[in-house]
Scaffold this motif. Structure first.
Motif, PDB file in Angstrom:
ATOM      1  N   LYS A   1      40.752  48.949  37.368  1.00 16.76           N
ATOM      2  CA  LYS A   1      41.017  50.251  36.761  1.00 16.76           C
ATOM      3  C   LYS A   1      42.050  51.037  37.566  1.00 16.76           C
ATOM      4  CE  LYS A   1      38.324  53.907  34.533  1.00 16.76           C
ATOM      5  NZ  LYS A   1      36.944  54.464  34.360  1.00 16.76           N
ATOM      6  N   ALA A   2      41.948  50.950  38.908  1.00 13.90           N
ATOM      7  CA  ALA A   2      42.915  51.653  39.763  1.00 13.90           C
ATOM      8  C   ALA A   2      44.283  50.994  39.700  1.00 13.90           C
ATOM      9  CB  ALA A   2      42.412  51.669  41.204  1.00 13.90           C
ATOM     10  N   SER A   3      44.319  49.695  39.455  1.00 12.55           N
ATOM     11  CA  SER A   3      45.526  48.873  39.281  1.00 12.55           C
ATOM     12  C   SER A   3      46.613  49.119  40.330  1.00 12.55           C
ATOM     13  CB  SER A   3      46.107  49.058  37.876  1.00 12.55           C
ATOM     14  OG  SER A   3      46.557  50.383  37.658  1.00 12.55           O
ATOM     15  N   PRO A   4      46.293  48.912  41.614  1.00 16.12           N
ATOM     16  CA  PRO A   4      47.356  48.984  42.634  1.00 16.12           C
ATOM     17  C   PRO A   4      48.378  47.877  42.405  1.00 16.12           C
ATOM     18  CG  PRO A   4      45.375  48.001  43.534  1.00 16.12           C
ATOM     19  CD  PRO A   4      44.999  48.506  42.178  1.00 16.12           C
ATOM     20  N   GLU A   5      49.556  48.035  42.953  1.00 15.89           N
ATOM     21  CA  GLU A   5      50.608  47.036  42.778  1.00 15.89           C
ATOM     22  C   GLU A   5      50.269  45.735  43.496  1.00 15.89           C
ATOM     23  OE1 GLU A   5      53.306  47.234  40.807  1.00 15.89           O
ATOM     24  OE2 GLU A   5      52.344  49.096  40.130  1.00 15.89           O
ATOM     25  N   ARG A   6      49.511  45.860  44.575  1.00 17.32           N
ATOM     26  CA  ARG A   6      49.254  44.684  45.415  1.00 17.32           C
ATOM     27  C   ARG A   6      47.859  44.792  46.019  1.00 17.32           C
ATOM     28  NH1 ARG A   6      53.253  41.424  48.510  1.00 17.32           N
ATOM     29  NH2 ARG A   6      54.735  42.507  47.186  1.00 17.32           N
ATOM     30  N   ILE A   7      47.155  43.652  46.088  1.00 16.89           N
ATOM     31  CA  ILE A   7      45.846  43.588  46.737  1.00 16.89           C
ATOM     32  C   ILE A   7      45.886  42.467  47.766  1.00 16.89           C
ATOM     33  CG2 ILE A   7      43.369  43.151  46.461  1.00 16.89           C
ATOM     34  CD1 ILE A   7      43.606  44.154  43.582  1.00 16.89           C
ATOM     35  N   VAL A   8      45.502  42.784  48.999  1.00 18.12           N
ATOM     36  CA  VAL A   8      45.363  41.774  50.044  1.00 18.12           C
ATOM     37  C   VAL A   8      43.868  41.588  50.279  1.00 18.12           C
ATOM     38  CG1 VAL A   8      45.898  41.094  52.408  1.00 18.12           C
ATOM     39  CG2 VAL A   8      47.547  42.461  51.091  1.00 18.12           C
ATOM     40  N   TYR A   9      43.384  40.379  49.996  1.00 20.22           N
ATOM     41  CA  TYR A   9      41.951  40.092  50.050  1.00 20.22           C
ATOM     42  C   TYR A   9      41.686  39.171  51.235  1.00 20.22           C
ATOM     43  CZ  TYR A   9      37.258  39.083  48.067  1.00 20.22           C
ATOM     44  OH  TYR A   9      35.902  38.958  47.864  1.00 20.22           O
ATOM     45  N   VAL A  10      41.011  39.721  52.254  1.00 15.84           N
ATOM     46  CA  VAL A  10      40.605  38.964  53.437  1.00 15.84           C
ATOM     47  C   VAL A  10      39.143  38.588  53.258  1.00 15.84           C
ATOM     48  CG1 VAL A  10      40.383  38.989  55.957  1.00 15.84           C
ATOM     49  CG2 VAL A  10      42.225  40.298  54.841  1.00 15.84           C
ATOM     50  N   SER A  11      38.821  37.301  53.460  1.00 13.12           N
ATOM     51  CA  SER A  11      37.456  36.852  53.174  1.00 13.12           C
ATOM     52  C   SER A  11      36.952  35.919  54.258  1.00 13.12           C
ATOM     53  CB  SER A  11      37.421  36.128  51.821  1.00 13.12           C
ATOM     54  OG  SER A  11      36.144  35.552  51.592  1.00 13.12           O
ATOM     55  N   CYS A  12      35.639  36.029  54.530  1.00 15.61           N
ATOM     56  CA  CYS A  12      34.962  35.078  55.410  1.00 15.61           C
ATOM     57  C   CYS A  12      34.117  34.098  54.615  1.00 15.61           C
ATOM     58  CB  CYS A  12      34.093  35.812  56.436  1.00 15.61           C
ATOM     59  SG  CYS A  12      32.806  36.844  55.704  1.00 15.61           S
ATOM     60  N   ASN A  13      34.207  34.174  53.294  1.00 15.48           N
ATOM     61  CA  ASN A  13      33.453  33.274  52.414  1.00 15.48           C
ATOM     62  C   ASN A  13      34.305  32.997  51.180  1.00 15.48           C
ATOM     63  OD1 ASN A  13      31.720  31.933  50.698  1.00 15.48           O
ATOM     64  ND2 ASN A  13      29.987  33.307  51.031  1.00 15.48           N
ATOM     65  N   THR A  14      34.985  31.855  51.170  1.00 20.75           N
ATOM     66  CA  THR A  14      35.926  31.586  50.086  1.00 20.75           C
ATOM     67  C   THR A  14      35.231  31.341  48.744  1.00 20.75           C
ATOM     68  OG1 THR A  14      35.997  29.285  50.879  1.00 20.75           O
ATOM     69  CG2 THR A  14      37.792  30.748  51.533  1.00 20.75           C
ATOM     70  N   ALA A  15      33.949  31.035  48.745  1.00 22.70           N
ATOM     71  CA  ALA A  15      33.230  30.869  47.482  1.00 22.70           C
ATOM     72  C   ALA A  15      33.120  32.201  46.747  1.00 22.70           C
ATOM     73  CB  ALA A  15      31.846  30.282  47.734  1.00 22.70           C
ATOM     74  N   THR A  16      32.691  33.269  47.445  1.00 24.89           N
ATOM     75  CA  THR A  16      32.601  34.575  46.793  1.00 24.89           C
ATOM     76  C   THR A  16      33.990  35.175  46.577  1.00 24.89           C
ATOM     77  OG1 THR A  16      32.233  35.634  48.953  1.00 24.89           O
ATOM     78  CG2 THR A  16      30.291  35.044  47.670  1.00 24.89           C
ATOM     79  N   GLN A  17      34.937  34.863  47.442  1.00 29.01           N
ATOM     80  CA  GLN A  17      36.311  35.306  47.220  1.00 29.01           C
ATOM     81  C   GLN A  17      36.849  34.714  45.920  1.00 29.01           C
ATOM     82  OE1 GLN A  17      39.486  33.653  49.696  1.00 29.01           O
ATOM     83  NE2 GLN A  17      40.338  35.711  49.967  1.00 29.01           N
ATOM     84  N   ALA A  18      36.608  33.427  45.712  1.00 28.19           N
ATOM     85  CA  ALA A  18      37.081  32.766  44.494  1.00 28.19           C
ATOM     86  C   ALA A  18      36.462  33.402  43.254  1.00 28.19           C
ATOM     87  CB  ALA A  18      36.751  31.281  44.562  1.00 28.19           C
ATOM     88  N   ARG A  19      35.173  33.732  43.335  1.00 27.89           N
ATOM     89  CA  ARG A  19      34.504  34.407  42.214  1.00 27.89           C
ATOM     90  C   ARG A  19      35.189  35.716  41.878  1.00 27.89           C
ATOM     91  NH1 ARG A  19      29.483  36.985  44.407  1.00 27.89           N
ATOM     92  NH2 ARG A  19      31.118  38.477  44.982  1.00 27.89           N
ATOM     93  N   ASP A  20      35.492  36.512  42.916  1.00 23.02           N
ATOM     94  CA  ASP A  20      36.127  37.811  42.703  1.00 23.02           C
ATOM     95  C   ASP A  20      37.556  37.649  42.183  1.00 23.02           C
ATOM     96  OD1 ASP A  20      33.797  38.906  43.670  1.00 23.02           O
ATOM     97  OD2 ASP A  20      34.581  39.278  45.680  1.00 23.02           O
ATOM     98  N   LEU A  21      38.266  36.644  42.675  1.00 25.74           N
ATOM     99  CA  LEU A  21      39.626  36.406  42.198  1.00 25.74           C
ATOM    100  C   LEU A  21      39.627  36.047  40.721  1.00 25.74           C
ATOM    101  CD1 LEU A  21      41.160  34.364  45.172  1.00 25.74           C
ATOM    102  CD2 LEU A  21      41.435  36.804  44.675  1.00 25.74           C
ATOM    103  N   GLY A  22      38.573  35.363  40.272  1.00 21.99           N
ATOM    104  CA  GLY A  22      38.464  35.032  38.857  1.00 21.99           C
ATOM    105  C   GLY A  22      38.400  36.269  37.984  1.00 21.99           C
ATOM    106  N   ILE A  23      37.768  37.342  38.471  1.00 18.81           N
ATOM    107  CA  ILE A  23      37.710  38.607  37.729  1.00 18.81           C
ATOM    108  C   ILE A  23      39.055  39.323  37.798  1.00 18.81           C
ATOM    109  CG2 ILE A  23      36.588  40.862  37.592  1.00 18.81           C
ATOM    110  CD1 ILE A  23      34.077  39.546  38.798  1.00 18.81           C
TER     111      ILE A  23
END
Length: 486
Positions: free
Chosen positions: A432-454
């Protein structure tokens, strides 16, 4: 009454281990399906390419679970473990695998999670960034002091049980995996630099000599609970001792012993915790001597060195050198020009927010833990950084239209959530905020992948950089940069 079945466990003989799976387990593929092989306490350790005998421990519809009982043929990717406690201690479970091969497995874990869980278009994933050094890289360790010493099978077999009085039941060390009440006494740990080992051994020796009791996690009796050691470059050492009762005589003796034996301790603290668990975030920390904090330093570039005050309850990345590399990647991929409003979600003590602040117009850090937000504000003041705002609260409740109206909508978002990832409500608010860029740092790539899917509804993955923060473990950090589609 129906009798319990005593059917012998299923065993498989001389099977080859194929690969590494999630959570550091290994995979064996058979005609009857997949078997996940764990490394049990006291077991031989398993590596891809090994030929092993397996004992099935659990059967599911889709797979079976097993442990290895014997290694017939050692894999070519094996190496000799460097620690005498390997196989019993729950840490450094991959030290029997060559480090360059560990990196390959971690890189493949990132690829598998992002492709199979995220199911999104990806660029070529960069080679994983190796850690240097691979030993003595942690700046914090927490040891349990308990009446519940773990004994080896040879000790038990020889009849030298604690109840016989031949082995002291007290121990200072790490919990044995799967046993909350058993602690392995550690002679030498390769995770934290000097004087960590000497301090731990000295505390154990002092307790043994003086008859100081250690906490019994089953019946909740005893005095000494935990020993937390933090180090910072250069030459800073913080020691925090947690005890179960307000016994000033015992406390004075132990604190004086540490103070005189280790003059290099720059922050000596204690916690009196009368609860039945060892968590201390809700407890008062009393400074016995020195400063109530140590200070980590980080080169922010352009001649600026950031100083982060770290207290006994502060969160700070435990691999400081590799964290510096991680933050540089995050800042570079944020592509800041000095005109952007940046949101740093799950900011902790503000390390990333302050690291990028000089390249941004303003940074808003959001964090659930109020004490961490207080640390972040102090760190901003210590470093003379005035273009940051830190807000405490639940991310799901905070990121509302009203919050965006008050603080401005971000052009860039940096998010570094815990292992559970971002709540879906938070992810939806980012869309909803729709920033131009998102940098996603993760310690768990399984939940990161889930969030990237959204987030794929609006964003494309532009770059992916895995980072090894914890050598000789299965854990891997990952940085992804997302760009909004036109």
């Amino acid at each position: 009454m129906r009798r319990k079945s005593h059917k012998a466990p299923e065993r498989l003989y001389a099977v080859r281990v194929d690969a590494v799976a999630a959570e550091g387990k290994c995979i064996v593929r058979t005609e009857d399906g997949v078997i996940f092989v764990d490394n049990p306490t006291g077991g031989p350790g398993v590596a891809p390419g090994d030929v092993v005998d397996l004992r099935i421990t659990n059967k599911k519809k889709q797979y079976r679970e097993a442990v290895a009982e014997h290694v017939h043929e050692r894999s070519t990717v094996r190496t000799d473990p460097f620690c005498e406690h390997f196989g019993t201690c729950g840490g450094c479970k991959w030290q029997h695998i060559q480090y360059d091969v560990q990196l390959q497995f971690k890189h493949q874990q990132v690829v598998d999670h992002l492709t199979r869980i995220g199911k999104i278009a990806l660029p070529a994933i960069r080679p994983i960034l190796a850690a240097t050094p691979t030993q003595y890289y942690r700046n914090k360790l927490e040891f349990t002091c308990a009446e519940g010493r773990w004994m080896t099978s040879s000790e038990i077999g020889a009849g030298r049980e604690a109840g016989a009085g031949l082995i002291d039941p007290r121990a200072v060390g790490f919990h044995v995996p799967g046993r909350f009440d058993k602690v392995l006494p550690i002679r030498h740990c390769y995770l934290q630099p000097d004087p960590s080992n000497d301090i731990r051994l000295s505390v154990a020796d002092y307790a043994f000599r003086t008859g100081m009791s250690m906490y019994n996690l089953k019946v909740h009796t005893g005095y000494l609970r935990t020993l937390i050691i933090r180090t910072a470059f250069p030459d800073q050492v913080m020691v925090t001792v947690q005890v179960a009762q307000d016994d000033q005589e015992q406390l004075t003796g132990l604190m004086t012993h540490l103070q005189t034996s280790f003059p290099q301790i720059t922050s000596l603290n204690y916690i009196i915790n009368t609860k039945k668990n060892d968590s201390y975030q809700d407890q008062d920390v009393i400074n016995w001597s020195g400063k109530p904090y140590i200070e980590e330093q980080m080169d922010a570039g352009d001649g600026h060195t950031l100083v982060f005050r770290v207290g006994p309850k502060s969160f700070y990345q435990t691999n400081a050198q590799q964290a510096h590399n991680l933050y540089k990647i995050a800042r570079d991929w944020a592509a800041l020009t000095g005109n952007e409003r940046v949101y740093d979600l799950y900011t902790g003590t503000g390390t990333i927010a302050l690291f990028v602040a000089r390249q941004a117009q303003h940074v808003v850090g959001v964090e659930y833990v109020e004490a961490s937000v207080a640390d972040a504000r102090v760190n901003a003041q210590v470093n003379g950084i005035t273009n940051t705002t830190f807000v405490a609260g639940d991310m799901r409740d905070i990121l509302t239209d009203g919050f965006f109206d008050q603080h401005g909508r971000p052009e860039v978002v940096i998010t570094d959530p815990p292992r559970a990832g971002m709540d879906e409500a938070v992810t939806r608010q980012l869309l909803k905020a729709s920033p131009e860029r998102i940098v996603y740092v993760s310690c768990n790539t399984a939940t990161q992948a889930r969030d990237l899917g959204i987030l794929d509804e609006l964003y494309s993955v532009a770059d992916v950089q895995p980072v090894d923060m914890f050598p000789h473990t299965h854990h891997v950090e990952n940085v992804v940069v997302l760009k909004k589609r036109l």
